[in-house]
Design a protein around this motif. Structure first.
Motif, PDB file in Angstrom:
ATOM      1  N   SER A  37       0.825  -1.201   0.000  1.00 40.86           N
ATOM      2  CA  SER A  37       0.000   0.000   0.000  1.00 40.86           C
ATOM      3  C   SER A  37       0.866   1.260   0.000  1.00 40.86           C
ATOM      4  N   HIS A  38       0.494   2.217  -0.858  1.00 41.91           N
ATOM      5  CA  HIS A  38       1.319   3.415  -1.001  1.00 41.91           C
ATOM      6  C   HIS A  38       0.418   4.582  -1.383  1.00 41.91           C
ATOM      7  N   GLN A  39       0.438   5.629  -0.555  1.00 46.42           N
ATOM      8  CA  GLN A  39      -0.401   6.788  -0.853  1.00 46.42           C
ATOM      9  C   GLN A  39       0.323   7.714  -1.816  1.00 46.42           C
ATOM     10  N   ALA A  40      -0.278   7.894  -2.998  1.00 46.13           N
ATOM     11  CA  ALA A  40       0.396   8.675  -4.031  1.00 46.13           C
ATOM     12  C   ALA A  40      -0.043  10.128  -4.030  1.00 46.13           C
ATOM     13  N   LEU A  41      -1.248  10.418  -3.566  1.00 50.20           N
ATOM     14  CA  LEU A  41      -1.728  11.798  -3.517  1.00 50.20           C
ATOM     15  C   LEU A  41      -2.330  12.088  -2.147  1.00 50.20           C
ATOM     16  N   HIS A  42      -2.041  13.278  -1.627  1.00 55.51           N
ATOM     17  CA  HIS A  42      -2.562  13.675  -0.312  1.00 55.51           C
ATOM     18  C   HIS A  42      -3.449  14.903  -0.475  1.00 55.51           C
ATOM     19  N   GLU A  43      -4.758  14.716  -0.428  1.00 53.03           N
ATOM     20  CA  GLU A  43      -5.722  15.822  -0.396  1.00 53.03           C
ATOM     21  C   GLU A  43      -5.344  16.976  -1.322  1.00 53.03           C
ATOM     22  N   ILE A  44      -5.312  16.687  -2.596  1.00 59.69           N
ATOM     23  CA  ILE A  44      -4.951  17.716  -3.568  1.00 59.69           C
ATOM     24  C   ILE A  44      -6.166  18.581  -3.895  1.00 59.69           C
ATOM     25  N   ASP A  45      -6.010  19.891  -3.787  1.00 65.85           N
ATOM     26  CA  ASP A  45      -7.023  20.846  -4.249  1.00 65.85           C
ATOM     27  C   ASP A  45      -6.444  21.575  -5.447  1.00 65.85           C
ATOM     28  N   LEU A  46      -7.223  21.657  -6.516  1.00 61.66           N
ATOM     29  CA  LEU A  46      -6.688  22.299  -7.709  1.00 61.66           C
ATOM     30  C   LEU A  46      -7.854  22.682  -8.616  1.00 61.66           C
ATOM     31  N   THR A  47      -7.810  23.899  -9.117  1.00 61.66           N
ATOM     32  CA  THR A  47      -8.848  24.323 -10.053  1.00 61.66           C
ATOM     33  C   THR A  47      -8.184  24.735 -11.357  1.00 61.66           C
ATOM     34  N   ILE A  48      -8.719  24.242 -12.451  1.00 68.56           N
ATOM     35  CA  ILE A  48      -8.172  24.585 -13.758  1.00 68.56           C
ATOM     36  C   ILE A  48      -9.300  25.174 -14.587  1.00 68.56           C
ATOM     37  N   LYS A  49      -9.130  26.423 -15.011  1.00 70.72           N
ATOM     38  CA  LYS A  49     -10.168  27.103 -15.779  1.00 70.72           C
ATOM     39  C   LYS A  49     -10.083  26.702 -17.250  1.00 70.72           C
ATOM     40  N   SER A  50     -11.210  26.767 -17.900  1.00 71.23           N
ATOM     41  CA  SER A  50     -11.270  26.459 -19.317  1.00 71.23           C
ATOM     42  C   SER A  50     -10.310  27.367 -20.083  1.00 71.23           C
ATOM     43  N   GLY A  51      -9.510  26.786 -20.978  1.00 72.86           N
ATOM     44  CA  GLY A  51      -8.611  27.579 -21.811  1.00 72.86           C
ATOM     45  C   GLY A  51      -7.265  27.894 -21.189  1.00 72.86           C
ATOM     46  N   GLU A  52      -7.035  27.407 -19.979  1.00 67.50           N
ATOM     47  CA  GLU A  52      -5.769  27.682 -19.319  1.00 67.50           C
ATOM     48  C   GLU A  52      -4.674  26.725 -19.790  1.00 67.50           C
ATOM     49  N   PHE A  53      -3.433  27.161 -19.655  1.00 65.17           N
ATOM     50  CA  PHE A  53      -2.296  26.273 -19.889  1.00 65.17           C
ATOM     51  C   PHE A  53      -1.624  26.075 -18.534  1.00 65.17           C
ATOM     52  N   ILE A  54      -1.729  24.863 -18.002  1.00 64.87           N
ATOM     53  CA  ILE A  54      -1.216  24.588 -16.663  1.00 64.87           C
ATOM     54  C   ILE A  54      -0.044  23.628 -16.772  1.00 64.87           C
ATOM     55  N   ALA A  55       1.004  23.884 -16.023  1.00 63.26           N
ATOM     56  CA  ALA A  55       2.100  22.924 -15.974  1.00 63.26           C
ATOM     57  C   ALA A  55       2.148  22.320 -14.578  1.00 63.26           C
ATOM     58  N   ILE A  56       2.226  21.008 -14.532  1.00 61.73           N
ATOM     59  CA  ILE A  56       2.378  20.329 -13.254  1.00 61.73           C
ATOM     60  C   ILE A  56       3.796  19.776 -13.202  1.00 61.73           C
ATOM     61  N   VAL A  57       4.594  20.308 -12.288  1.00 62.58           N
ATOM     62  CA  VAL A  57       5.993  19.887 -12.215  1.00 62.58           C
ATOM     63  C   VAL A  57       6.274  19.138 -10.916  1.00 62.58           C
ATOM     64  N   GLY A  58       7.241  18.271 -10.976  1.00 58.14           N
ATOM     65  CA  GLY A  58       7.637  17.505  -9.796  1.00 58.14           C
ATOM     66  C   GLY A  58       8.581  16.412 -10.222  1.00 58.14           C
ATOM     67  N   HIS A  59       9.218  15.801  -9.236  1.00 59.94           N
ATOM     68  CA  HIS A  59      10.162  14.734  -9.545  1.00 59.94           C
ATOM     69  C   HIS A  59       9.433  13.437  -9.831  1.00 59.94           C
ATOM     70  N   THR A  60      10.199  12.441 -10.242  1.00 56.48           N
ATOM     71  CA  THR A  60       9.656  11.103 -10.396  1.00 56.48           C
ATOM     72  C   THR A  60       9.063  10.677  -9.045  1.00 56.48           C
ATOM     73  N   GLY A  61       7.854  10.141  -9.076  1.00 56.12           N
ATOM     74  CA  GLY A  61       7.243   9.682  -7.832  1.00 56.12           C
ATOM     75  C   GLY A  61       6.554  10.784  -7.048  1.00 56.12           C
ATOM     76  N   SER A  62       6.391  11.971  -7.650  1.00 56.36           N
ATOM     77  CA  SER A  62       5.736  13.058  -6.928  1.00 56.36           C
ATOM     78  C   SER A  62       4.213  12.980  -7.052  1.00 56.36           C
ATOM     79  N   GLY A  63       3.727  12.085  -7.901  1.00 59.70           N
ATOM     80  CA  GLY A  63       2.283  11.922  -8.049  1.00 59.70           C
ATOM     81  C   GLY A  63       1.703  12.611  -9.267  1.00 59.70           C
TER      82      GLY A  63
END
Lengths: 265, 289
Positions: free
Chosen positions: B19-45
């Motif tokens: 068992s391995h928790q990959a995400l912890h209570e993520i809140d995120l809003t992405i508006k229509s037409g936006e360009f979003i980058a999600i950055v993080g290391h390997t294993g960051s989820g």
């Protein structure tokens, strides 16, 4: 992907079972598998079942984890139980409904067959759960090495075995990725007619085979680059050695087997 | 289509020793037409996060809203075809999913699954093959006789052909040469503008994030630790060092430049050329004095 599937999986640990020499485990389980077919009454089956549950307890793995983990096998167990239940005409009729008769012999046979099946699967999956694939192949190579006298390719066989065991999880991961990629392209594996679902497997299998071949090629190249030339004169990093623990285990095991043969009739 | 993550957690292989928790209570809003980058290391989820966008996995707790779709633990059994058509997911190494005999058939595969009529599919194939910068001659070839870069373009064309409104890209430039990487990113940016897509780029390259994204989200060990425009992120750059993420070269330069010289240049999301012009102007001002 199939998080509940334990068949072939290895759970690292430090229990008694983990520390036993893989050869001891292999030989014990090999004889156990044969002996299961010699059980012929409640007591002897009971002893084998107690032995299986006791070893699971020793492995410090939870029983429910293993029972849940062999979910696909449950289907076969129940299926064979039903077949024996309905198609054996032996003993007294214990239940009947408009032409469908169930005999006591069928019930007994169904129960014993499924119990045998269950014990076999439990004990053999216990082997893979507590022994790393490398240990299993090392043990096998060691146990089969006398056959080399007759030019039997023991090392090659062990190598093939370890490579295939090594790649099972890799290919499972790969399959998971591919099926997700195709699912997001609209492939539906869960609904639809049997025919359409069979067609839906093609987009999974073709990429999977391609990647398996690519991996095989890479591996062959990497082995050659590191000068691999087969088993002759090859030494090992981990030498297998029997310990006091193995001696104890074997003595207990033989003792149980003697009781087993006394309980049989 | 607006996308909203509400306290999303995800656990791999729950109730097992692995068992391995990959995400912890993520809140995120992405508006229509936006360009979003999600950055993080390997294993960051990162990859786990984006698989939610297509209903490939469901949150263990919390929920994901995508347009009219609500994905949470209770409604696992819903028909996701429309969602998957509207959200195009480009996986890492998408060329590994090619399987048809010809490029044309492979591109048609997605739209056909989504029930697009044949006539329209033909039109779309011509359109997307041009959009990804390939020649129509390629259509009759087997995808397996193409070069790596071409294969990737074909795979991306196959996803674009479904006419998604949201494009999700999981490290789309991995394994390409530097020139190919640049071209690929330029292609996505052009598509983002022309088709007015909502684009979600998952990457570990800060360079791409700063160049293209309106907003950057930084993940570390399954937690969202930073979110904001490139300018905000630059302001919080000390934080980035803590999680071992490198600033893009241009910003590293700016940092050093401001330390070395008696005047500073403010980062407002400029390109290399714009910064060069600014420096030139500053120098002329100084000379004038």
């Amino acid at each position: 992907m199939k998080s509940w599937l334990v068949i072939g999986q290895y759970v690292p640990g430090h229990s008694v079972l983990h520390r036993l020499d893989p050869r001891t485990k292999l030989l014990m389980i090999f004889t156990y598998v044969i002996i299961v077919f010699f059980a012929n009454n409640t007591l002897s089956y009971g002893l084998l079942a107690i032995f299986a549950i006791w070893t699971i307890f020793l492995s410090k793995l939870s029983l429910t984890y293993i029972l849940k983990g062999i979910t696909p096998i449950w289907f076969f167990i129940i299926f064979s139980f039903l077949i024996h239940l309905f198609f054996t005409n032996d003993g007294d009729i214990i239940w009947q409904l408009s032409g469908l008769k169930i005999y006591s012999g069928g019930l007994v046979k169904g129960l014993t067959i499924s119990l045998r099946f269950l014990l076999l699967i439990m004990v053999t999956s216990l082997l893979t759960l507590t022994t790393s694939p490398m240990e299993i192949t090392d043990a096998l190579e060691n146990l089969l090495s006398p056959l080399q006298k007759w030019k039997f390719p023991v090392h090659e066989l062990a190598l093939m075995l370890s490579i295939s065991l090594r790649f099972i999880p890799t290919l499972m991961d790969e399959l998971d990725k591919i099926s997700k990629a195709q699912a997001s392209r609209g492939v539906d594996l869960r609904t639809g007619s049997l025919k359409s679902r069979m067609y839906a497997v093609i987009p999974l299998l073709v990429p999977l085979f391609i990647s398996a071949f690519r991996r095989a090629e890479d591996l062959a190249m990497a082995m050659e680059a590191r000068g691999y030339r087969g088993g002759e004169g090859r030494t090992k990093l981990r030498q297998l050695s029997y310990s006091w623990l193995d001696f104890q285990a074997v003595v207990i095991y033989i003792f149980i087997m003697i009781i087993f043969f006394m309980l049989r009739n | 289509m607006d996308i909203q993550f509400k306290k999303v957690s995800y656990i791999y292989q729950p109730n097992t020793p692995f068992s391995h928790q990959a995400l912890h209570e993520i809140d995120l809003t992405i508006k229509s037409g936006e360009f979003i980058a999600i950055v993080g290391h390997t294993g960051s989820g990162k990859s786990t996060l984006l698989q939610h966008l297509n209903g490939l996995i469901y949150p263990a707790t919390g929920e994901v809203r995508i347009g009219e779709y609500v994905l949470n633990d209770e409604n696992r059994k819903q028909d996701l075809k429309e969602l998957r058509q509207k959200v195009g997911l480009v996986f890492q190494y998408p060329e590994h999913q090619l399987f048809e005999e010809t490029v044309e058939k492979d591109i048609a595969f997605g739209p056909r699954n989504f029930g697009v009529p044949d006539k329209l599919i033909d039109q779309r194939i011509k359109q997307v093959i041009e959009e990804v910068g390939l020649n129509e001659e390629i259509l009759s070839k087997s995808p397996f006789e193409l070069s790596g870069g071409q294969m990737r373009r074909v795979a991306i064309a196959g996803i674009l052909a479904a006419m998604p409104e949201v494009l999700v890209l999981d490290e789309p430039t991995a394994g390409l040469d530097p020139y190919g990487q640049q071209q690929m990113m330029a292609l996505f940016y052009r598509l983002h503008k022309e088709r007015k897509l909502t684009t979600i780029l998952v990457t570990h390259k800060m360079e791409d994030a700063f160049t293209y994204a309106d907003r950057i989200v930084v993940l570390e060990k399954g937690n969202k630790i930073l979110e904001g425009t490139p300018v905000d992120i630059f302001r919080d750059r000390r934080f980035l060092h803590n999680v071992r993420l490198e600033l893009p070269e241009i910003l590293l330069f700016l940092e050093k430049f401001n330390d070395t010289f008696p005047f500073t240049i403010e980062y407002k999301g400029q390109t290399v050329e714009e910064i060069a012009v600014e420096i030139d102007q500053k120098l002329k001002e100084i000379k004038g004095q």
